[in-house]
Design an enzyme around this catalytic site. Structure first.
Site, short mmCIF file in Angstrom:
data_model
loop_
_atom_site.label_atom_id
_atom_site.label_comp_id
_atom_site.label_asym_id
_atom_site.label_seq_id
_atom_site.Cartn_x
_atom_site.Cartn_y
_atom_site.Cartn_z
CG ASP A 144 -2.23 0.74 0.95
OD1 ASP A 144 -2.25 1.63 0.08
OD2 ASP A 144 -3.23 0.44 1.62
CD GLU A 151 -6.79 5.20 3.17
OE1 GLU A 151 -5.96 4.47 3.72
OE2 GLU A 151 -6.99 5.21 1.94
#
Length: 738
Positions: A321, A517
């Site tokens: 990520d 997020e």
């Protein structure tokens, strides 16, 4: 920087052989600004096996690997943010194998044509290296091609989970692939297969639901995006199963937090969707920022190499990520030790995303020191190159402009509207207030009634999303005006001012404003904001019956206000096609959605999940239709002897196998302490099972509850799922309690 050749000077993804010829010429002439590589043996276009599309992919990969220098190989493992490539020639100089656009990375003007031009310019640069290896470009197309203004924005995954319709999700995957391919991009960081277990988590809306069988069923998105075979058609886009593993189960729902579970629980709850994604041939897997029992996923060799690549047989490549590898030690900035830990754990490509020169220098140093073996480097390259060959990037490196016009097309918007209306969950409808008559006099209020940004949510024209006119589409208010016979009988005021007793009904469109997020975590209160509460108070004071349309990425704490509302429709984050909400409000389509998560009684009840013994406000699977019953698939008549029933549902099937779900309901008057379900397999063989304990004897399967789902209150349900070889047949499962 825009390279001088016109878009027609190199092949799009439709012509087949010209790219191989171009690459061969580049290899011979050495058009590169980087260090020289060995001269390829035999300099004719037909002499290089990796450039021959008639050869098997493994043979092409092996030939190319044999021609690559260490710099070539390290570059293939490097993914760089587009905005960090200054100058653009660094893409070739450093042999970088992948480019991405992060959540806030864009082009100007922001339209499909500019995105395609940008992609082609970068790809031409990548092709100037001696070996002419094309780049692969990644983007977070998580609910449509959501970085592109004018694209079709579909409901976020939580809404798609409410549809219980894997075929619809497959068709959405195909539509997204066409829009992505129309901008040149060949890799999407979707779908998110997290199983959300705490709605405080800011990524709740990225999950299809709280039980593993729901995200597992929705892996059909992968088939839609990639096609039955990766690269078999020109709109095939590489899909990504993310985030591996357990990010939806962190303690407290903390983003990037710690998932504290036994291995058995991790496997039962969080692994099944990834297992099914691998079976479907997903091309890439992205790791999670989160940890499992204190060990970060990006450094977890057992989970990545042993389980994912070994046990599950994943043959694609693993990508990190955003900047996750340089966070392994808890501090920003790369170290050689972090890189070694991640690569040796099984990371094949590192999303750097900015300081690529330092990353490459450190990676090279770790390899030269022997802390990362060449075998590991070659394995990573083999996985990455295989997907590039399968996608057809060597033959068709540039944008297929025939798909550019599909971005935001009428057909895709119609599909989006279908998805919206299927995702609506009717939670309350006292006195059958809904559906509204198309001739009714209606007052519409609420901050999300006429706001395309609010109804689309995060990851829409920016990472966190924003309120306002962010892209083209139909708001809920516009959908309502389009649904009624006389739009002049629809009055709108955001704050509810001006309503009087002359109206048939008030529709309040309220809920959350966009987030993603980190910023989306809600560790405290989870209710409506003050503006919503004040708007609702004005509507209540008028005495007009109120129907609330809740626009949110998760259940909200609304139990205290619910008695004031005659109807409640969970609209989730529907995207750009607000007409789908109006379709349900006015009865063109009866609601069929079912809750993909349990709806809390209060924020203090979090986490609340099906089978945990808690009593939610609305249970998992709840959803009314316009005859006042739960829809679809009502439970069969209670069994007064056993006290429980077991409903079989075929989730998916394929040649030689199937996936099924069995829902257990306590039909007795007392809580159960445990349950057992058995059925005749009819010659089938169970290959995996979750949320239960399986034994097989005499051709019959017997499943008993786990420690977490045996206690069921009267009327409560739980489910388990399985995959099997062979035909499903027509099983009649039998349930007993105790």
């Amino acid at each position: 920087m825009r390279l001088s050749p016109s878009p027609s000077s190199l092949p799009s993804r439709r012509p087949a052989l010209l790219a191989a010829l171009c690459a061969a010429v580049l290899a011979v002439t050495g058009l590169t600004g980087a260090a020289p590589t060995p001269e390829p043996a035999a300099a004719s276009a037909a002499a290089l096996p990796y450039q021959d599309p008639s050869l098997p992919v493994p043979q092409r990969v092996a030939d190319l690997l044999g021609r690559m220098t260490l710099d070539d190989k390290l570059g293939q493992m490097t993914q760089v943010e587009k905005e960090a490539l200054v100058p653009q020639s660094d893409l070739a100089t450093h042999r970088i194998g992948s480019v991405l656009s992060g959540g806030d990375s864009t082009v100007s003007p922001n339209n499909a044509q500019t995105w395609a031009d940008t992609y082609d310019s970068l790809q031409r640069t990548a092709l100037t290296t001696p070996l002419g290896i094309p780049m692969i470009y990644g983007i977070d197309a998580v609910h449509g091609h959501n970085a592109v203004r004018g694209a079709t924005i579909f409901p976020h995954n939580i809404g798609l989970g409410a549809t219980r319709d894997p075929d619809l999700v497959r068709r959405i995957g195909r539509a997204v692939a066409e829009e992505v391919a129309g901008t040149g991009i060949d890799w999407s960081f979707a779908p998110c297969l997290c199983v959300v277990r705490n709605d405080r988590w800011g990524r709740t809306y990225e999950s299809f639901g709280e039980k593993p069988e729901l995200p597992t069923a929705m892996t059909s998105f992968i088939t839609g995006m990639q096609g039955q075979t990766l690269g078999a058609d020109p709109a095939s886009v590489l899909a990504t199963a993310k985030h591996y593993l357990g990010d939806g189960g962190t303690t407290g729902g903390v983003d990037q937090g710690n998932t504290e579970l036994s291995e058995a629980e991790l496997r039962a709850v969080h692994l099944p969707p990834f297992q099914e994604a691998v079976r479907r041939g997903v091309g890439s897997v992205m790791l999670s920022y989160s940890s499992w029992n204190g060990v970060r996923s990006h450094g977890h060799k057992y989970l990545v190499t042993d389980v994912l690549k070994g046990e599950l047989g994943f043959t694609g490549f693993v990508v990190s990520d955003w900047a996750a590898v340089d966070q392994l030690d808890g501090q920003s900035g790369f170290t050689g030790a972090e890189i070694t830990t991640a690569v040796n754990a099984g990371v094949d490509m590192v999303m750097v995303p900015h300081d690529y020169t330092r990353f490459l220098s450190l990676l090279r140093g770790e390899v030269n020191a022997g802390r990362i073996t060449m075998a590991r480097i070659d394995d990573a390259n083999r996985r990455i190159l295989t997907k590039k060959f399968e996608l057809g990037l060597f033959e068709r490196p540039l944008t297929d402009r025939s798909y550019t016009s599909t971005v935001g097309s009428a057909a895709h918007r119609a599909l989006g509207r279908e998805a919206v209306r299927e995702s609506q969950v009717l939670l309350k409808n006292d006195g059958d207030l809904l559906p509204l008559s198309k001739s009714a006099k209606v007052f519409v209020a609420g901050k999300s009634a006429d706001d395309i940004g609010n109804q689309s949510g995060g990851w829409t024209l920016g990472w966190q999303g924003r309120s306002g006119d962010v892209t083209e589409g139909t708001t809920v208010l516009e959908g309502i005006r389009g649904a009624v016979t006389d739009p002049s009988r629809v009055t709108y005021d955001r704050y509810g001012n001006g309503i009087d007793g002359s109206y048939t009904a008030a529709v309040a469109v309220v809920g959350e404003t966009p987030y993603a997020e980190m910023r989306g975590d809600r560790p405290g209160a989870m209710g409506l904001d003050q503006e919503d509460l004040q708007t609702l108070a004005r509507l209540k004071a008028s005495g007009v019956p109120v129907a609330v349309v809740l626009v949110s990425g998760r259940p909200l704490d609304i139990a205290a206000q619910l008695p004031d509302w005659r109807a409640l429709l969970a609209a989730w984050l529907p995207g750009t096609e607000g007409g789908g909400v109006a379709d349900v409000l006015f009865g063109d389509h009866a609601p069929t959605g079912k809750l993909p998560v349990s709806w809390m009684r209060s924020a203090s009840q979090q986490p609340v999940n099906d089978g945990d013994g808690k009593s939610p406000l609305f249970p998992y699977g709840h959803g009314l239709t316009y005859d006042g019953t739960t829809d679809p698939d009502p439970d069969p008549d209670p069994d007064p002897v056993s006290g429980c029933t077991a409903d079989f549902r075929l989730v998916n099937s394929w040649p030689g196998g199937h996936q099924a779900e069995i829902t257990v309901k306590n039909t007795g008057t007392a809580p159960t302490s445990g349950w057992t379900v058995d059925w005749d397999l009819g010659g089938a063989t169970v290959t995996s099972l979750w949320n239960g304990t399986l034994t097989v004897a005499g051709g019959r399967a017997t499943v008993r509850n786990t420690s977490s789902n045996g206690a069921l209150a009267p009327g409560a349900t739980t489910s388990f799922g399985y995959t099997a070889n062979g035909s499903a047949g027509s099983p009649a499962p039998r349930c007993t309690t105790g």
